[in-house]
Design a protein around this motif. Structure first.
Motif, PDB file in Angstrom:
ATOM      1  N   SER A 282       0.813  -1.224   0.000  1.00 46.59           N
ATOM      2  CA  SER A 282       0.000   0.000   0.000  1.00 46.59           C
ATOM      3  C   SER A 282       0.845   1.273   0.000  1.00 46.59           C
ATOM      4  O   SER A 282       0.370   2.337  -0.386  1.00 46.59           O
ATOM      5  N   ASN A 283       2.100   1.158   0.451  1.00 52.25           N
ATOM      6  CA  ASN A 283       2.948   2.350   0.518  1.00 52.25           C
ATOM      7  C   ASN A 283       3.762   2.573  -0.752  1.00 52.25           C
ATOM      8  O   ASN A 283       4.692   3.387  -0.759  1.00 52.25           O
ATOM      9  N   ARG A 284       3.415   1.881  -1.828  1.00 51.42           N
ATOM     10  CA  ARG A 284       4.204   2.006  -3.062  1.00 51.42           C
ATOM     11  C   ARG A 284       3.388   2.566  -4.224  1.00 51.42           C
ATOM     12  O   ARG A 284       3.674   2.273  -5.383  1.00 51.42           O
ATOM     13  N   SER A 285       2.361   3.342  -3.889  1.00 49.41           N
ATOM     14  CA  SER A 285       1.498   3.876  -4.954  1.00 49.41           C
ATOM     15  C   SER A 285       1.280   5.377  -4.796  1.00 49.41           C
ATOM     16  O   SER A 285       0.162   5.863  -4.974  1.00 49.41           O
ATOM     17  N   GLN A 286       2.341   6.079  -4.426  1.00 52.17           N
ATOM     18  CA  GLN A 286       2.303   7.539  -4.331  1.00 52.17           C
ATOM     19  C   GLN A 286       1.228   8.039  -3.373  1.00 52.17           C
ATOM     20  O   GLN A 286       0.603   9.074  -3.586  1.00 52.17           O
ATOM     21  N   GLY A 287       1.004   7.280  -2.322  1.00 48.01           N
ATOM     22  CA  GLY A 287       0.065   7.703  -1.290  1.00 48.01           C
ATOM     23  C   GLY A 287      -1.384   7.347  -1.536  1.00 48.01           C
ATOM     24  O   GLY A 287      -2.244   7.650  -0.699  1.00 48.01           O
ATOM     25  N   THR A 288      -1.701   6.684  -2.650  1.00 48.68           N
ATOM     26  CA  THR A 288      -3.103   6.367  -2.941  1.00 48.68           C
ATOM     27  C   THR A 288      -3.566   5.051  -2.322  1.00 48.68           C
ATOM     28  O   THR A 288      -4.755   4.728  -2.374  1.00 48.68           O
ATOM     29  N   LYS A 289      -2.633   4.278  -1.779  1.00 46.33           N
ATOM     30  CA  LYS A 289      -2.956   2.981  -1.168  1.00 46.33           C
ATOM     31  C   LYS A 289      -3.711   2.079  -2.150  1.00 46.33           C
ATOM     32  O   LYS A 289      -4.753   1.509  -1.823  1.00 46.33           O
TER      33      LYS A 289
ATOM     34  N   ALA B 105       0.533   5.743  -9.252  1.00 49.39           N
ATOM     35  CA  ALA B 105      -0.582   5.950  -8.322  1.00 49.39           C
ATOM     36  C   ALA B 105      -1.612   4.836  -8.397  1.00 49.39           C
ATOM     37  O   ALA B 105      -2.518   4.757  -7.569  1.00 49.39           O
TER      38      ALA B 105
END
Length: 307
Positions: A150-157, A194
């Motif tokens: 979840s922490n690998r999508s530019q903050g979009t989870k 994202a």
């Protein structure tokens, strides 16, 4: 000038001194009262501030540890079981998460993250093969969506949102779960981006043929109904609570087990290698469970030589 007795003069001076002393005493007493009142006011004010701060902290802590509530139907242990004809084994008939399902069919268990590239590669190489085994009844598959990335999508989870969408399907249209699982991997975004928006996730999910309760699923995705539940299940799995496995530590995604035995991924991931592993895990030496066409054109589970 009138002469006064010396005693009268001394008495007058004593009276004046006494009066001055009493005035000074009264002034000191009043000052002490004012100081005590000020201290009391400060203490009361500080107490109110501290009480308010403690209340806020308590509310935050209570909210942070508030249980996620019940998970989706048919996913009591965090995964959904898909059986013959790609139909979900519903909650009322769901077997306990063990290495095998007791029917003689091979039991495949998968922990996947829809943002995991290796999960996508495994799906691409083996999705059709697993589908044929499960559809024919030669195998069942337990699919556990988790959100480890979840922490690998530019903050979009994105991982969390995609797993929530899968949980929504398990709750409202379980018999289309297998197809939705494949659709989410077919639309898998590149890691580090994202990811898909909620609207794009919804289109990918509701585009699956035969999906039931589309409006309920759409609302479930928009409201992130099961996101907290997914987060709790992910934490439990990464802490070593891995239903269907004897593992005590989570090795990461994808985790694939066949009859409880962990499949070690190859590079590149190939279907031939996975077929061989299924043969071994099923206790065969020269055959692997594969669907065989019947005289009516349907498929029935059979062990035929692996090609």
């Amino acid at each position: 000038m009138t002469n006064r007795p010396e005693g009268d003069s001394r008495a007058a001076r004593n009276e004046r001194r006494e009066a001055a002393r009493q005035r000074a005493q009264r002034a000191r007493t009043q000052q002490k009262r004012r100081q005590r009142g000020l201290r009391l006011g400060l203490q009361i004010g500080l107490g109110v501030v501290l009480l308010a701060a403690a209340t806020i902290v308590t509310l935050v802590l209570v909210d942070s540890v508030k249980p996620a509530g019940p998970g989706p139907s048919n996913m009591a242990q965090g995964g959904i079981t898909i059986g013959q004809d790609l139909k979900a084994v519903t909650a009322s008939g769901s077997p306990a998460p063990t290495a095998t399902d007791g029917s003689g069919a091979v039991r495949i268990t998968m922990y996947v993250d829809y943002f995991c590239p290796t999960c996508g590669e495994f799906e691409q190489a083996n999705g059709d093969y697993i589908e044929s085994l499960v559809d024919s009844g030669a195998a069942t598959v337990d699919i556990h969506p988790v959100a480890t990335l979840s922490n690998r999508s530019q903050g979009t989870k994105y991982s969390l949102r995609a797993a929530n969408a899968a949980a929504c399907v398990a709750d409202h249209s379980p018999n289309q779960f297998f197809a939705v699982n494949a659709a989410l991997f077919a639309k898998q975004p590149e890691q580090g981006t994202a990811g898909l928006t909620d609207a794009q996730i919804t289109r990918a999910v509701t585009g699956v043929s035969g999906l039931e309760q589309r409006s309920a699923i759409t609302k479930c995705i928009q409201e992130q109904t099961y996101s907290k539940w997914v987060d709790e299940r992910t934490t439990a799995v990464t802490d070593g609570d891995i239903p269907g496995s004897s593992l005590r530590e989570f090795p990461g995604v994808p985790l694939v087990l066949v009859n409880g035995q962990r499949y070690e991924l190859t590079s590149p991931i190939t279907n031939d290698d996975f077929r061989t592993f299924v043969v071994t895990a099923a206790g065969a030496t020269e055959a692997t469970p594969t669907p065989t066409p019947s005289s009516t054109g349907s498929t029935t589970p059979s062990a035929t030589p692996s090609e």
